[in-house]
Design a protein around this motif. Sequence first.
Motif, PDB file in Angstrom:
ATOM      1  N   ARG A 115       0.759  -1.090   0.291  1.00 53.14           N
ATOM      2  CA  ARG A 115       0.300   0.028   0.070  1.00 53.14           C
ATOM      3  C   ARG A 115       1.081   1.315  -0.085  1.00 53.14           C
ATOM      4  O   ARG A 115       1.969   1.518   0.656  1.00 53.14           O
ATOM      5  CB  ARG A 115      -0.477  -0.203   1.079  1.00 53.14           C
ATOM      6  N   CYS A 118      -0.801   7.491   2.517  1.00 58.31           N
ATOM      7  CA  CYS A 118      -1.949   8.456   2.351  1.00 58.31           C
ATOM      8  C   CYS A 118      -1.503   9.428   2.832  1.00 58.31           C
ATOM      9  O   CYS A 118      -1.825  10.595   1.879  1.00 58.31           O
ATOM     10  CB  CYS A 118      -3.487   7.372   2.690  1.00 58.31           C
ATOM     11  N   THR A 132      -3.647   3.523   6.217  1.00 56.76           N
ATOM     12  CA  THR A 132      -4.911   4.358   6.124  1.00 56.76           C
ATOM     13  C   THR A 132      -5.984   5.285   6.923  1.00 56.76           C
ATOM     14  O   THR A 132      -4.552   5.868   7.810  1.00 56.76           O
ATOM     15  CB  THR A 132      -5.993   2.861   6.568  1.00 56.76           C
ATOM     16  N   GLU A 133      -6.663   4.943   6.636  1.00 61.53           N
ATOM     17  CA  GLU A 133      -6.997   6.782   7.562  1.00 61.53           C
ATOM     18  C   GLU A 133      -7.331   6.159   9.412  1.00 61.53           C
ATOM     19  O   GLU A 133      -7.334   7.365  10.080  1.00 61.53           O
ATOM     20  CB  GLU A 133      -8.512   7.275   7.532  1.00 61.53           C
ATOM     21  N   THR A 134      -6.546   5.144   9.489  1.00 59.65           N
ATOM     22  CA  THR A 134      -7.595   5.109  10.969  1.00 59.65           C
ATOM     23  C   THR A 134      -5.460   4.000  10.954  1.00 59.65           C
ATOM     24  O   THR A 134      -5.524   3.846  12.410  1.00 59.65           O
ATOM     25  CB  THR A 134      -7.976   3.991  11.241  1.00 59.65           C
ATOM     26  N   GLU A 135      -4.863   3.792  10.564  1.00 62.74           N
ATOM     27  CA  GLU A 135      -3.032   3.075  10.779  1.00 62.74           C
ATOM     28  C   GLU A 135      -2.180   3.878   9.825  1.00 62.74           C
ATOM     29  O   GLU A 135      -1.803   4.823   8.797  1.00 62.74           O
ATOM     30  CB  GLU A 135      -3.258   1.609   9.650  1.00 62.74           C
ATOM     31  N   CYS A 136      -1.541   3.986  11.311  1.00 62.96           N
ATOM     32  CA  CYS A 136      -0.085   4.959  11.022  1.00 62.96           C
ATOM     33  C   CYS A 136       0.855   4.052  12.090  1.00 62.96           C
ATOM     34  O   CYS A 136       0.870   3.181  12.382  1.00 62.96           O
ATOM     35  CB  CYS A 136       0.039   6.589  11.412  1.00 62.96           C
TER      36      CYS A 136
END
Length: 201
Positions: A115, A118, A132-136
């Motif tokens: 991936r 983002c 992702t929007e919730t994973e960093c």
Amino acid sequence: MKELESFEVVYHGPALDSPEADNTHLIPALAAIADLFTEVTTATNGRRIGLRVATESRPNVGAFHMVFTLSRAPRLPRHYTHASASSALAMPSVLAQLSLPKMSLIWFIRTLRGRAPCKVVDCGTYYNVGITETECVDVGARTLRLWCNPRVRTSLETALSPLHREGINTFSMLRDGNPWLTIHKDELDHFKAGPHGECYL
């Protein structure tokens, strides 16, 4: 000449266990490993340093011993002291930069699983990478720089290319008989040298 790194490279699988097997088709991958170490060393030091690699086949097909040495001392400015010059030659282990958990290129690639980030936020001593929007995940600057480097990524992908062949299932790097890194055939998609990366640093 100063030895920088030595380790074992092992490609393993039933295709290499047959009496007819040889190492010929692995030569491009071994050349890519040499390129990979050169590019990582260059990226780490900010300038190209001449490296020489010696590769010796082991008795088992698919196993090799590789030794990297400085082919010449890097040119240093006249104002460098002896201590500065010694520090410039004390390069971090490339094998460590590739394989250590939670701080290496391989760890970061496995975390991304193909991936593209983002978002990437510069936090001073590290980068916070949004997957992702919730994973960093927090990533060191050196690791992110290697991931962004197309030459590093392409060399790594080529080094793993024998795993695309039927009957070659794993790629390993070992030091003193201890495995530092093992990559499996089913992970190959994660290691594709995609076009993303260069814009983050």
